[in-house]
Scaffold this motif. Structure first.
Motif, PDB file in Angstrom:
ATOM      1  N   PRO A   1      -6.636   5.086  -4.689  1.00  0.00           N
ATOM      2  CA  PRO A   1      -5.635   6.479  -4.653  1.00  0.00           C
ATOM      3  C   PRO A   1      -5.988   6.963  -3.089  1.00  0.00           C
ATOM      4  O   PRO A   1      -6.659   6.754  -2.660  1.00  0.00           O
ATOM      5  CB  PRO A   1      -6.364   7.026  -5.003  1.00  0.00           C
ATOM      6  N   GLY A   2      -5.405   7.256  -2.034  1.00  0.00           N
ATOM      7  CA  GLY A   2      -4.971   7.900  -1.225  1.00  0.00           C
ATOM      8  C   GLY A   2      -4.732   7.365   0.263  1.00  0.00           C
ATOM      9  O   GLY A   2      -4.643   7.339   1.202  1.00  0.00           O
ATOM     10  N   PHE A   3      -4.311   5.907  -0.214  1.00  0.00           N
ATOM     11  CA  PHE A   3      -4.292   5.298   0.838  1.00  0.00           C
ATOM     12  C   PHE A   3      -2.921   3.796   0.443  1.00  0.00           C
ATOM     13  O   PHE A   3      -2.319   3.469   0.022  1.00  0.00           O
ATOM     14  CB  PHE A   3      -5.968   3.710   1.141  1.00  0.00           C
ATOM     15  N   LEU A   4      -2.853   3.074   2.305  1.00  0.00           N
ATOM     16  CA  LEU A   4      -1.363   2.227   2.024  1.00  0.00           C
ATOM     17  C   LEU A   4      -1.985   1.121   1.740  1.00  0.00           C
ATOM     18  O   LEU A   4      -3.039   0.721   1.564  1.00  0.00           O
ATOM     19  CB  LEU A   4      -1.287   2.391   2.896  1.00  0.00           C
ATOM     20  N   GLN A   5      -1.251   0.367   0.663  1.00  0.00           N
ATOM     21  CA  GLN A   5      -1.922  -0.891   0.108  1.00  0.00           C
ATOM     22  C   GLN A   5      -1.061  -2.186   1.187  1.00  0.00           C
ATOM     23  O   GLN A   5      -0.575  -1.853   2.112  1.00  0.00           O
ATOM     24  CB  GLN A   5      -0.676  -1.489  -0.820  1.00  0.00           C
ATOM     25  N   GLY A   6      -2.313  -3.182   1.599  1.00  0.00           N
ATOM     26  CA  GLY A   6      -2.147  -4.066   3.633  1.00  0.00           C
ATOM     27  C   GLY A   6      -0.764  -4.601   2.862  1.00  0.00           C
ATOM     28  O   GLY A   6      -0.238  -4.751   4.390  1.00  0.00           O
ATOM     29  N   GLY A   7      -0.067  -4.950   1.276  1.00  0.00           N
ATOM     30  CA  GLY A   7       1.089  -5.993   1.631  1.00  0.00           C
ATOM     31  C   GLY A   7       2.183  -4.905   2.225  1.00  0.00           C
ATOM     32  O   GLY A   7       3.429  -5.175   3.554  1.00  0.00           O
TER      33      GLY A   7
ATOM     34  N   ARG B   1      -3.882   5.667   5.917  1.00  0.00           N
ATOM     35  CA  ARG B   1      -4.486   7.214   4.988  1.00  0.00           C
ATOM     36  C   ARG B   1      -2.277   7.617   4.104  1.00  0.00           C
ATOM     37  O   ARG B   1      -1.454   7.053   4.871  1.00  0.00           O
ATOM     38  CB  ARG B   1      -4.377   8.718   5.603  1.00  0.00           C
ATOM     39  N   ASP B   2      -2.780   9.046   3.223  1.00  0.00           N
ATOM     40  CA  ASP B   2      -1.054   9.373   3.078  1.00  0.00           C
ATOM     41  C   ASP B   2      -0.581  10.735   3.876  1.00  0.00           C
ATOM     42  O   ASP B   2      -0.096  11.408   3.472  1.00  0.00           O
ATOM     43  CB  ASP B   2      -1.428   9.883   1.311  1.00  0.00           C
ATOM     44  N   HIS B   3       0.524   9.430   5.152  1.00  0.00           N
ATOM     45  CA  HIS B   3       0.836   9.948   6.283  1.00  0.00           C
ATOM     46  C   HIS B   3       1.722   8.803   6.098  1.00  0.00           C
ATOM     47  O   HIS B   3       1.522   8.227   5.311  1.00  0.00           O
ATOM     48  CB  HIS B   3       0.612  10.039   7.508  1.00  0.00           C
ATOM     49  N   ASP B   4       3.403   8.893   6.603  1.00  0.00           N
ATOM     50  CA  ASP B   4       3.808   8.902   6.854  1.00  0.00           C
ATOM     51  C   ASP B   4       3.108   7.095   7.898  1.00  0.00           C
ATOM     52  O   ASP B   4       2.448   7.668   9.364  1.00  0.00           O
ATOM     53  CB  ASP B   4       5.575   9.586   7.705  1.00  0.00           C
TER      54      ASP B   4
ATOM     55  N   PRO C   1       7.567   6.229   4.913  1.00  0.00           N
ATOM     56  CA  PRO C   1       7.098   7.637   4.198  1.00  0.00           C
ATOM     57  C   PRO C   1       6.039   7.035   2.580  1.00  0.00           C
ATOM     58  O   PRO C   1       6.142   5.716   2.560  1.00  0.00           O
ATOM     59  CB  PRO C   1       7.972   8.102   3.551  1.00  0.00           C
ATOM     60  N   PHE C   2       4.787   7.852   2.904  1.00  0.00           N
ATOM     61  CA  PHE C   2       4.102   7.209   1.647  1.00  0.00           C
ATOM     62  C   PHE C   2       4.612   7.934   1.169  1.00  0.00           C
ATOM     63  O   PHE C   2       5.255   9.573   0.788  1.00  0.00           O
ATOM     64  CB  PHE C   2       2.801   8.433   2.475  1.00  0.00           C
ATOM     65  N   ALA C   3       4.676   6.792  -0.330  1.00  0.00           N
ATOM     66  CA  ALA C   3       5.408   6.905  -1.182  1.00  0.00           C
ATOM     67  C   ALA C   3       4.327   6.244  -3.092  1.00  0.00           C
ATOM     68  O   ALA C   3       3.348   5.342  -1.916  1.00  0.00           O
ATOM     69  CB  ALA C   3       6.306   7.057  -1.810  1.00  0.00           C
ATOM     70  N   GLU C   4       4.540   6.380  -3.571  1.00  0.00           N
ATOM     71  CA  GLU C   4       3.990   6.230  -5.248  1.00  0.00           C
ATOM     72  C   GLU C   4       4.319   4.364  -4.945  1.00  0.00           C
ATOM     73  O   GLU C   4       3.014   3.026  -4.982  1.00  0.00           O
ATOM     74  CB  GLU C   4       4.474   6.127  -6.317  1.00  0.00           C
ATOM     75  N   ALA C   5       4.796   4.124  -4.437  1.00  0.00           N
ATOM     76  CA  ALA C   5       5.669   2.653  -4.487  1.00  0.00           C
ATOM     77  C   ALA C   5       4.579   2.039  -3.353  1.00  0.00           C
ATOM     78  O   ALA C   5       4.347   0.190  -2.719  1.00  0.00           O
ATOM     79  CB  ALA C   5       7.207   2.076  -4.198  1.00  0.00           C
ATOM     80  N   VAL C   6       4.416   2.027  -2.050  1.00  0.00           N
ATOM     81  CA  VAL C   6       3.496   1.827  -1.366  1.00  0.00           C
ATOM     82  C   VAL C   6       2.042   1.402  -1.100  1.00  0.00           C
ATOM     83  O   VAL C   6       1.011   2.036  -0.386  1.00  0.00           O
ATOM     84  CB  VAL C   6       3.769   2.097   0.289  1.00  0.00           C
TER      85      VAL C   6
END
Length: 127
Positions: free
Chosen positions: A36-42, A82-85, A27-32
């Motif tokens: 802003p609005g994007f997943l972290q590559g790691g 993006r900000d989705h699962d 799930p898209f969450a603060e930890a990942v």
């Protein structure tokens, strides 16, 4: 199925596709979050690795089990997450006696439009 502790850190959950193969959902969450609005590559890379491990452990369980150790990992980023699962699945391209080759793909809305893919090799020690 036992997953690496990193799966819990990512919030990744194991699901199964209609054919019984494992699929990981993060799930898209603060930890990942990266920018802003994007997943972290790691986080994406970690999800791909967990998906590959799930696929490999699933296949090994059908053959009596075994332990795995990563040899190498190559990740290709194709578009921003993006900000989705995010979903990811591993595909075993070769399961030998001592080495396995696994590909993994991560996607959000459409599996045909992946956000990242990886190729991994694992050393196998069978039970």
């Amino acid at each position: 199925m036992r997953l690496p502790p990193y799966a819990a850190l990512l919030g990744a959950q194991l699901e199964y596709a209609g054919d019984g193969t494992p699929v990981m959902r993060m799930p898209f969450a603060e930890a990942v979050i990266g920018r802003p609005g994007f997943l972290q590559g790691g986080a994406i890379s970690g999800l791909l690795e967990v998906a590959a491990i799930a696929a490999l452990r699933h296949a090994l369980a059908e053959e009596g089990g075994g332990r795995i150790k990563p040899i190498n990992v190559t990740v290709d980023f194709m578009r921003g997450g993006r900000d989705h699962d995010t979903l990811a699945a591993g595909i075993i391209t070769r399961l030998g006696n001592r080495v396995a080759n696994v590909e993994a793909v991560a996607w959000q809305d459409d599996r045909a439009r992946p956000i990242a893919a990886a190729r991994m090799n694992y050393l196998i020690e069978r039970d």
